[in-house]
Scaffold this motif. Structure first.
Motif, PDB file in Angstrom:
ATOM      1  N   TYR A  37      30.531  18.012  27.094  1.00 24.47           N
ATOM      2  CA  TYR A  37      29.167  18.325  27.543  1.00 24.47           C
ATOM      3  C   TYR A  37      28.595  17.324  28.543  1.00 24.47           C
ATOM      4  N   GLY A  66      27.904  13.471  17.704  1.00 23.46           N
ATOM      5  CA  GLY A  66      27.807  14.760  17.026  1.00 23.46           C
ATOM      6  C   GLY A  66      28.817  14.967  15.918  1.00 23.46           C
ATOM      7  N   HIS A  75      23.269  21.044  15.740  1.00 22.26           N
ATOM      8  CA  HIS A  75      23.355  20.730  17.178  1.00 22.26           C
ATOM      9  C   HIS A  75      22.348  19.645  17.560  1.00 22.26           C
ATOM     10  N   SER A  92      22.313  25.526  19.997  1.00 19.43           N
ATOM     11  CA  SER A  92      23.539  25.145  20.697  1.00 19.43           C
ATOM     12  C   SER A  92      23.441  23.670  21.074  1.00 19.43           C
ATOM     13  N   TRP A  93      24.591  23.098  21.442  1.00 23.10           N
ATOM     14  CA  TRP A  93      24.578  21.719  21.931  1.00 23.10           C
ATOM     15  C   TRP A  93      23.783  21.620  23.229  1.00 23.10           C
TER      16      TRP A  93
END
Length: 164
Positions: A37, A66, A75, A92-93
């Protein structure tokens, strides 16, 4: 025209930073959910003018990117709490990353908390009631090392991040 060159170089710098963040995260915790990410951290950083290295460093310090604590199922790798208490939850992340950047902008950068120490005094104060084991004592020293590893200056975090 020349404007395209600027956009291209900013895009290239963003891609390079995203790649460096992902490489660093992967080198620290290879199987962490956030290692993929880096681009989202850079995009959220640009949207909210918050250094993406700060987003990654806090995720590392709070939840091992995480992997630890109750955050992964929610998340929420940053330990963000609801005002009413309890850990916040995101779909969501990407949503968690964007909210982390937004929170850093509104509650820290806009409040001139521009050092790791100043952020830590508010983010996880030493002696806080919700820290019975005294783990907050380690936040500033850990964050100082991690943010520096990522190329940031722990004593001069940009108020308005506009690129690396």
């Amino acid at each position: 025209g020349a404007g395209n060159v600027d956009v291209g170089s900013a895009g290239s710098a963003d891609a390079q930073l995203a790649s460096r963040l992902e490489e660093w995260m992967r080198s620290r915790i290879p199987d962490a959910p956030l290692v993929e990410y880096g681009q989202e951290m850079v995009e959220a950083g640009r949207r909210h003018q918050v250094d993406p290295r700060l987003i990654a460093a806090i995720a590392f310090s709070e939840s091992s990117l995480g992997t630890a604590g109750p955050g992964p199922a929610r998340h929420n790798a940053w330990g963000m709490m609801r005002l009413s208490g309890g850990l916040r939850e995101f779909s969501s992340w990407t949503e968690g990353i964007d909210e982390a950047a937004s929170l850093l902008r509104r509650l820290y950068m806009d409040d001139d908390r521009l050092t790791i120490t100043a952020i830590g005094d508010k983010y996880c104060p030493v002696g806080a009631e919700n820290d019975p084991q005294g783990l907050n004592d380690h936040w500033v020293p850990n964050m100082t090392v991690v943010y520096r590893e990522l190329g940031g200056n722990p004593d001069a975090i940009p108020r308005h991040w506009t690129g690396d």
